[in-house]
Design an enzyme around this catalytic site. Structure first.
Site, PDB file in Angstrom:
ATOM      1  N   PHE A 187       0.961  -1.016   0.168  1.00 26.68           N
ATOM      2  CA  PHE A 187       0.100  -0.177  -0.145  1.00 26.68           C
ATOM      3  C   PHE A 187       0.956   1.199   0.115  1.00 26.68           C
ATOM      4  O   PHE A 187       0.251   2.370  -0.401  1.00 26.68           O
ATOM      5  CB  PHE A 187      -0.954  -0.128   1.250  1.00 26.68           C
ATOM      6  CG  PHE A 187      -0.263   0.594   2.237  1.00 26.68           C
ATOM      7  CD1 PHE A 187      -0.534   1.854   2.968  1.00 26.68           C
ATOM      8  CD2 PHE A 187       0.419  -0.479   3.094  1.00 26.68           C
ATOM      9  CE1 PHE A 187       0.114   2.116   3.974  1.00 26.68           C
ATOM     10  CE2 PHE A 187       0.917  -0.262   4.389  1.00 26.68           C
ATOM     11  CZ  PHE A 187       0.911   1.380   4.830  1.00 26.68           C
ATOM     12  N   LYS A 188       2.097   1.202   0.528  1.00 19.30           N
ATOM     13  CA  LYS A 188       2.942   2.404   0.615  1.00 19.30           C
ATOM     14  C   LYS A 188       3.253   3.002  -0.682  1.00 19.30           C
ATOM     15  O   LYS A 188       3.466   4.079  -0.904  1.00 19.30           O
ATOM     16  CB  LYS A 188       4.097   1.890   1.201  1.00 19.30           C
ATOM     17  CG  LYS A 188       4.166   1.539   2.723  1.00 19.30           C
ATOM     18  CD  LYS A 188       5.314   1.152   3.359  1.00 19.30           C
ATOM     19  CE  LYS A 188       5.269   0.512   4.826  1.00 19.30           C
ATOM     20  NZ  LYS A 188       6.698  -0.095   5.408  1.00 19.30           N
TER      21      LYS A 188
END
Length: 364
Positions: A36-37
């Site tokens: 998700f980063k």
């Protein structure tokens, strides 16, 4: 948008998948590192490049160009010794000459303390022009505001962005904080006590012991330790971004004749709380503050055995869905909350990492 997310392998960047009439999954793992980063970090690089070009354009010919030194703690799923082989390879095989990996003997909390110390050293900061790539950087929080709602929580970044989005007017009911055995935040929402507790597993404990049961227990020894679980991104005690929420909670309960006085009083209150946490290992917030926290948030603790059962259950379900162990805690919490409070409210669970990164747990 085309430049920012051209490296994502899905046209929708963050597709929303339907599991049933009330449960949806927001997949945030289609970026270059399958985590998700990437959603925020793809923006970061372009922002930094844009502003550096603007600043350097005004410099005199021959003047040394301005540069940035990016620093990031190996928080959550980045710590060596607590990651899958795929994750470790992603970090240690980077060949760029301006990228350096430093192996720190300690937990992700220790690494975060190092980062914070660098920024408080004014001379060092000025010399090296530091900037952060973790969620302590507001740009990361800003980007993640579009990615909500039910969050497996480690450093409290994703769930904090959900809180901001709700305050900005997005029609959200409850924000659900989901923890593993490192459940300092789940305990806070039960009692109002924010307490560092040692959750270290015995030496040599591995996946088999975790699955067969009995290993998800506390030990009252060194309070700085973090328990190793199937959800390494959540193996963290003191969440850096939780202090931001504490400030808002303190501000809503602060005494003062105007907003500025309340904000100033809240700063003093949070500083006192965090000082107690650092010196005593725990802090108890007043009941009104806890009640304010409960108006927007729920918190659940999901142990490893339930994580594995949830992965299996959704894989065998219709439709079949393969969840990584971080998303699985969100799915497990969703089932618990739905059973306790049946309603027509939709739940969106964040899928923060591709299951291939945690193949041992997923295929067990």
């Amino acid at each position: 948008m085309e430049k920012l997310y051209s490296t994502f392998c899905h046209l929708d960047v963050a597709p929303l998948k339907k599991l049933d009439n009330k449960t949806f999954v927001l997949e945030l793992f289609h970026g270059p590192t399958f985590a998700f980063k990437d959603v925020a970090l793809q923006l970061f690089g372009n922002l930094f490049e844009f502003f550096l070009l603007q600043r350097n354009a005004w410099r005199a010919p021959g003047e040394k160009p301005e540069r940035l030194t990016m620093v990031g703690a190996t928080s959550r799923d980045s710590g060596r010794g607590r990651v899958s082989p795929i994750q470790e390879a992603q970090m240690t095989t980077v060949t760029d000459t301006n990228v350096h990996n430093v192996d720190v003997k300690g937990t992700c909390n220790d690494c975060q303390d190092i980062i914070k110390a660098l920024f408080t050293d004014k001379e060092f900061d000025a010399t090296h022009c530091l900037s952060a790539i973790n969620s302590i950087n507001w740009a990361c929080i800003l980007t993640q505001i579009v990615c909500l709602m039910e969050c497996p929580t480690g450093n409290f970044g994703d769930i904090l962005t959900g809180y901001y989005a709700k305050k900005m007017g997005l029609p959200i009911g409850k924000l659900i904080i989901v923890m593993n055995a490192n459940d300092i935040l789940a305990q806070f929402w039960k009692s109002g006590k924010y307490e560092k507790v040692d959750l270290t597993v015995s030496e040599g404990e591995g996946l088999t012991e975790l699955v067969e049961g009995g290993s998800d227990s506390r030990q009252a020894t060194d309070a700085s330790s973090v328990k190793k679980t199937l959800n390494p991104a959540m193996d963290i005690l003191v969440s850096s971004n939780f202090g931001h929420l504490l400030w808002y909670l303190a501000c809503e309960n602060a005494q003062g004749t105007n907003d500025e006085e309340k904000k100033h009083a809240a700063l003093k209150t949070v500083d006192r709380w965090m000082s107690h946490l650092k010196s005593d290992g725990h802090v108890q917030v007043p009941v009104p503050v806890l009640e304010t926290a409960r108006t927007d948030f729920l918190a659940e603790r999901i142990p490893d055995d339930l994580t594995l059962k949830t992965i299996k259950s959704f894989f065998e379900g219709k439709p079949s869905y393969v969840a990584d162990p971080h998303m699985a805690v969100g799915l497990a919490a969703s089932c618990i909350i739905t059973a306790q409070n049946p309603s027509n409210v939709n739940q969106i669970i964040l899928s923060t990492a591709h299951p291939v990164k945690f193949s041992e747990a997923v295929s067990h």
